[in-house]
Design a protein around this motif. Sequence first.
Motif, PDB file in Angstrom:
ATOM      1  N   TYR A   1     -55.826 -51.112  38.702  1.00 12.91           N
ATOM      2  CA  TYR A   1     -56.008 -50.084  37.546  1.00 12.91           C
ATOM      3  C   TYR A   1     -56.004 -48.864  37.634  1.00 12.91           C
ATOM      4  O   TYR A   1     -55.370 -47.905  36.857  1.00 12.91           O
ATOM      5  CB  TYR A   1     -57.280 -50.400  36.710  1.00 12.91           C
ATOM      6  CG  TYR A   1     -57.355 -52.171  36.196  1.00 12.91           C
ATOM      7  CD1 TYR A   1     -56.284 -52.678  35.537  1.00 12.91           C
ATOM      8  CD2 TYR A   1     -58.458 -52.775  36.669  1.00 12.91           C
ATOM      9  CE1 TYR A   1     -56.487 -53.837  35.050  1.00 12.91           C
ATOM     10  CE2 TYR A   1     -58.560 -54.050  36.208  1.00 12.91           C
ATOM     11  CZ  TYR A   1     -57.462 -54.726  35.443  1.00 12.91           C
ATOM     12  OH  TYR A   1     -57.574 -55.939  34.700  1.00 12.91           O
TER      13      TYR A   1
ATOM     14  N   ALA B   1     -65.875 -47.157  30.692  1.00 10.88           N
ATOM     15  CA  ALA B   1     -65.230 -48.514  31.023  1.00 10.88           C
ATOM     16  C   ALA B   1     -64.099 -48.666  29.996  1.00 10.88           C
ATOM     17  O   ALA B   1     -63.382 -49.597  30.107  1.00 10.88           O
ATOM     18  CB  ALA B   1     -66.377 -49.507  30.558  1.00 10.88           C
TER      19      ALA B   1
ATOM     20  N   ALA C   1     -61.533 -47.218  29.711  1.00 14.42           N
ATOM     21  CA  ALA C   1     -60.268 -47.015  30.217  1.00 14.42           C
ATOM     22  C   ALA C   1     -59.406 -48.440  30.827  1.00 14.42           C
ATOM     23  O   ALA C   1     -58.388 -48.546  30.726  1.00 14.42           O
ATOM     24  CB  ALA C   1     -60.667 -46.124  31.515  1.00 14.42           C
ATOM     25  N   VAL C   2     -60.362 -49.234  31.345  1.00  7.90           N
ATOM     26  CA  VAL C   2     -59.813 -50.535  31.812  1.00  7.90           C
ATOM     27  C   VAL C   2     -59.090 -51.364  30.438  1.00  7.90           C
ATOM     28  O   VAL C   2     -58.147 -52.168  30.676  1.00  7.90           O
ATOM     29  CB  VAL C   2     -60.898 -51.665  32.355  1.00  7.90           C
ATOM     30  CG1 VAL C   2     -60.356 -52.910  32.976  1.00  7.90           C
ATOM     31  CG2 VAL C   2     -61.409 -50.587  33.566  1.00  7.90           C
ATOM     32  N   ASN C   3     -59.910 -51.376  29.560  1.00  6.13           N
ATOM     33  CA  ASN C   3     -59.340 -52.249  28.403  1.00  6.13           C
ATOM     34  C   ASN C   3     -57.968 -51.401  27.838  1.00  6.13           C
ATOM     35  O   ASN C   3     -56.951 -52.250  27.576  1.00  6.13           O
ATOM     36  CB  ASN C   3     -60.232 -52.103  27.015  1.00  6.13           C
ATOM     37  CG  ASN C   3     -61.443 -52.822  27.253  1.00  6.13           C
ATOM     38  OD1 ASN C   3     -61.431 -53.666  28.229  1.00  6.13           O
ATOM     39  ND2 ASN C   3     -62.586 -52.487  26.856  1.00  6.13           N
TER      40      ASN C   3
ATOM     41  N   GLN D   1     -55.403 -52.680  30.151  1.00  3.59           N
ATOM     42  CA  GLN D   1     -54.983 -54.002  30.014  1.00  3.59           C
ATOM     43  C   GLN D   1     -54.068 -54.020  28.804  1.00  3.59           C
ATOM     44  O   GLN D   1     -53.265 -54.863  28.431  1.00  3.59           O
ATOM     45  CB  GLN D   1     -56.341 -54.792  29.749  1.00  3.59           C
ATOM     46  CG  GLN D   1     -56.844 -55.243  31.159  1.00  3.59           C
ATOM     47  CD  GLN D   1     -58.181 -55.732  30.899  1.00  3.59           C
ATOM     48  OE1 GLN D   1     -59.109 -55.768  30.054  1.00  3.59           O
ATOM     49  NE2 GLN D   1     -58.563 -56.582  32.140  1.00  3.59           N
TER      50      GLN D   1
END
Lengths: 244, 261
Positions: free
Chosen positions: B118, B149, B151-153, B156
């Motif tokens: 990521y 967090a 950022a990951v979403n 994705q």
Amino acid sequence: MKDFKQILDAVKTVSDNQTVQIFVPSDGSKKIFRLLTAKQQKDLIKTVTEKNISPILFIENINSIIATNSVEKYNFSISDRTYIAAMLRAYSISKDFTSNSITVDLTILQDNNIKLDETVCQKTIESSELKINCKIPSLKEDSAYNTALIDVSKNKSTAEVLGEIFIYEVSKYITCIESIPLNFNIKLDDMNIKQRCQLVENLPAKVYNEVIDYINQVRAQENKNFTVNGKIIDIDLDQSFFTA
Amino acid sequence: MIYCKVNQLTLEDYININRFIQNNNTKHITDCFLQVIAKYTDYRGTISLIDGVVILLFLRSISIGASTTGKKNNVKIDISFMPLLENLQNLKIPKKEIKVGDLTAYIATPFSFEEVDYENFIYSVGISRAESQSLTVLEQKQLFHNLPACAVNKIQEFVSHIDILLASIDIYIADEKVDIKLLNNSLFEYIKFFYTENILSVQQKIIKIIQITQLDTGYLLSLPPAEINILYQFIIDEEKRQDNQSNNRGTVIPGTPRSAT
């Protein structure tokens, strides 16, 4: 154009300042937590790639996040874990949680501030020959078991690991085993994790099942903070819970 | 979408790419393609995966041709990548960014055929896009570790969005639909497929050209593969023409004036 260190410091400051107050059931009060970082979320999701030890590593990661992100130092209990994790997920990633095609707004749980009942925090189970003292373990104690379990589970099949997880789970709730007729009183803290599990494995089935009943009572208490309009919001604390 | 000038690939570099593909080391092949993009285009920024694939297909089309020979039911068929190239050029890749206080971190697909993490998607950071600065791999990692967090979403969501766009592209190789996804290596396999030409036949052509024309090997290697094919075809045609002429000369009836044949 700023230099990278300045940018990084600015990002760190913003991340550190993003906090939320979360109710801690074992203490009955709200405590301040930093929100999850991208790395923490990624590390949680990545534990899925570990074969047999994936659930243990995942739980160990959650324990570590709760300890790290809590602004105030506190001896958190296992019974605090799911509630704190759910709230951190709601505020850091997304408040919407979908289970069985039903989407729930997790932030409605923030009003469920039910302190853990003192009666379930400790329990003594007695049989004709044995007296077993049980207690809800702290996250620190849970981590000690997890570390030992990860070590034991390497190079074992999934079925074998599941068996180990079961024994370790029961063992962590037992603090002391006493027998007046046999004249012994053992504090499990004085033994290493392997010895504790060997001891628990050899308990009479009736006593062992009573310990499991006690664990189920603790779980029922924990569920009170997940009950909305009389219905329990069923949260499986696993990697998928942390993907929005 | 980026705009850049693209020059024709030389035969020498084409042979090198083939060697890397034959060695089948994904990291080396990725590096080789990045070097090719740097050498043959004037683009000097961080290149995204889709843009890199578009450049490589375009480079292939102007240097070798836009199709290759494949097989279907043991019958040789021509497979063209022009439909994919056109579709990829028309893709509207969304601009995703992560707000962190006054700063904005920008997301792009890294040009890598290896498994990406990521953190590799965070390619620049700044107060505005114009002022943003590209990050080194180490800086990407450090920044990612401290981002919220969400950022990951965002990453994705970004990957899913591009996959939806790619799923709408109908690409067939010998009547089999190619399932193109951003991170399933399908683009890599596609690029490898079109950059794997029978080197042996090219080398045989060069030897033949040198035997007949005495042209310098270095000069031939500096030509684009498409021109080697043209030159080879010209020499073969010329040989045939001369053969025909000498055959015709052999059938001249004695005593007949030459102009009459």
